[in-house]
Design a protein around this motif. Sequence first.
Motif, short mmCIF file in Angstrom:
data_model
loop_
_atom_site.label_atom_id
_atom_site.label_comp_id
_atom_site.label_asym_id
_atom_site.label_seq_id
_atom_site.Cartn_x
_atom_site.Cartn_y
_atom_site.Cartn_z
N GLY A 16 4.02 -24.14 62.92
CA GLY A 16 4.49 -25.23 63.77
C GLY A 16 3.72 -25.38 65.07
O GLY A 16 4.25 -25.91 66.05
N LYS A 17 2.47 -24.94 65.09
CA LYS A 17 1.69 -24.97 66.35
C LYS A 17 1.47 -26.39 66.86
O LYS A 17 1.54 -26.63 68.06
N LEU A 124 3.42 -18.45 67.65
CA LEU A 124 4.54 -19.05 66.94
C LEU A 124 4.69 -18.36 65.58
O LEU A 124 3.69 -18.19 64.86
N VAL A 125 5.91 -17.97 65.25
CA VAL A 125 6.18 -17.27 63.99
C VAL A 125 7.18 -18.08 63.17
O VAL A 125 8.26 -18.41 63.67
N ASP A 126 6.80 -18.40 61.95
CA ASP A 126 7.72 -19.04 61.00
C ASP A 126 8.69 -17.96 60.50
O ASP A 126 8.27 -16.99 59.87
N VAL A 154 6.29 -14.71 72.18
CA VAL A 154 6.48 -14.97 70.75
C VAL A 154 7.63 -15.96 70.60
O VAL A 154 8.71 -15.77 71.14
N LEU A 155 7.36 -17.04 69.86
CA LEU A 155 8.41 -18.01 69.54
C LEU A 155 8.76 -17.85 68.07
O LEU A 155 7.94 -18.14 67.20
N LEU A 156 9.96 -17.36 67.79
CA LEU A 156 10.43 -17.22 66.42
C LEU A 156 11.00 -18.57 66.02
O LEU A 156 12.11 -18.95 66.42
N ASN A 157 10.25 -19.32 65.22
CA ASN A 157 10.55 -20.72 64.94
C ASN A 157 11.26 -20.88 63.59
O ASN A 157 11.24 -19.99 62.75
N LYS A 158 11.90 -22.05 63.43
CA LYS A 158 12.61 -22.41 62.19
C LYS A 158 13.75 -21.43 61.91
O LYS A 158 13.93 -20.97 60.77
N THR A 159 14.51 -21.12 62.95
CA THR A 159 15.59 -20.13 62.81
C THR A 159 16.91 -20.76 62.39
O THR A 159 17.90 -20.04 62.16
N ASP A 160 16.95 -22.09 62.25
CA ASP A 160 18.21 -22.77 61.94
C ASP A 160 18.77 -22.40 60.58
O ASP A 160 19.98 -22.53 60.34
N SER A 161 17.92 -21.94 59.67
CA SER A 161 18.38 -21.61 58.31
C SER A 161 18.77 -20.14 58.16
O SER A 161 19.13 -19.70 57.08
N LEU A 162 18.69 -19.37 59.24
CA LEU A 162 18.97 -17.93 59.17
C LEU A 162 20.40 -17.62 59.57
O LEU A 162 20.98 -18.31 60.43
N SER A 163 20.94 -16.58 58.99
CA SER A 163 22.25 -16.08 59.42
C SER A 163 22.07 -15.27 60.70
O SER A 163 20.94 -14.92 61.07
N GLU A 164 23.15 -14.97 61.38
CA GLU A 164 23.07 -14.19 62.61
C GLU A 164 22.50 -12.80 62.33
O GLU A 164 21.73 -12.26 63.13
N ASN A 165 22.87 -12.21 61.20
CA ASN A 165 22.34 -10.89 60.85
C ASN A 165 20.84 -10.94 60.59
O ASN A 165 20.09 -10.03 60.99
N GLU A 166 20.38 -12.01 59.93
CA GLU A 166 18.94 -12.17 59.66
C GLU A 166 18.18 -12.35 60.97
O GLU A 166 17.10 -11.78 61.15
N THR A 186 13.42 -20.50 68.39
CA THR A 186 13.30 -21.95 68.53
C THR A 186 13.56 -22.65 67.21
O THR A 186 13.46 -22.06 66.13
N GLU A 187 13.90 -23.93 67.33
CA GLU A 187 13.98 -24.83 66.18
C GLU A 187 13.08 -26.02 66.48
O GLU A 187 13.10 -26.56 67.59
N HIS A 188 12.26 -26.39 65.52
CA HIS A 188 11.28 -27.48 65.69
C HIS A 188 10.35 -27.21 66.88
O HIS A 188 9.89 -28.15 67.54
N ALA A 189 10.11 -25.92 67.16
CA ALA A 189 9.18 -25.49 68.23
C ALA A 189 9.54 -26.09 69.58
O ALA A 189 8.67 -26.33 70.42
#
Length: 307
Positions: A16-17, A124-126, A154-166, A186-189
Amino acid sequence: MKKVDVYILSGFLGAGKTTLLQNILTQEHQKNRKIAVIMNELGETSIDSDAVSKDTPLKELLNGCVCCTIQGQLEVQLNQMLHEYELDAIYIETTGVAHPIEVLDACLSPLFAEKLDVKGIITLVDAKRWQDQEKLSIQLRKLLIEQVTHADIVLLNKTDSLSENEKAKLVAEIQGLNPNGKLYMTEHAKIPLSFIQPKQLGEKKHHEQSHVSKNLHLRSYVHTFTNPIDLDQFEKFLREMPDTIYRIKGYITFSHSTESFLFQYSYGMPLYMKEQIKRKQTLVFIGENLDHETLKQQLAAVEIVSN
């Protein structure tokens, strides 16, 4: 002379750079800052250049990677930008397979190192890619880890699909690799500009600026000599310097010769090459947690001071 800020946008393919770059440019323009962009593509055709508005100076580096095959081209483009525009900052979007140390090295040509201030590496990390990294080859997994390890932010991106534990598991893994860097999810960077520009502290006191700069993971130090150098003392310095210095490059003149030499150091190997013309004696150091004052004293000691 005011230096131009430089930010390196790193991250694996598809992280998502370009979206991050668009978000950054929108915020920078709202602040009326003068921004330029350098985009590096591995292929012969630019894919993402349309993401940069026409009123933003843009230079493209195609058909290669700035961390290896086209380092010299990046130096040329940076130099041209400094001459063509009055800028506050330059953002460099790297290819997805670029190594952050190599890109930083390419940004620090001794010819204009005193005109640029590399503020940091933003990786940025997917999130899903990180979870599935075992599917990558060993070489690409190592690169992914290196991109995270050497980042200032470090931006941990696209986290909206992850559970809290993940999320918690990924955060722990990344912080374990890079305890000195800052980590944001982040979501959508999308990220506020102030979060990724932690060194913009112009209105604060000097000691606060120094404190922040010492917390940066990878740093550079520029040293300019005023006198020729004693070769034996210089090589003694190289043998004894800390192994957290990864790169040195620049131009030096020795007391036994009137010629200028291009000096490069990496992986423990020094290299001296004669220059055709006389150059300003400037060396650029890249490493972790560099002690500027100690380096300044040690390098001053290798100079031959004429009576």
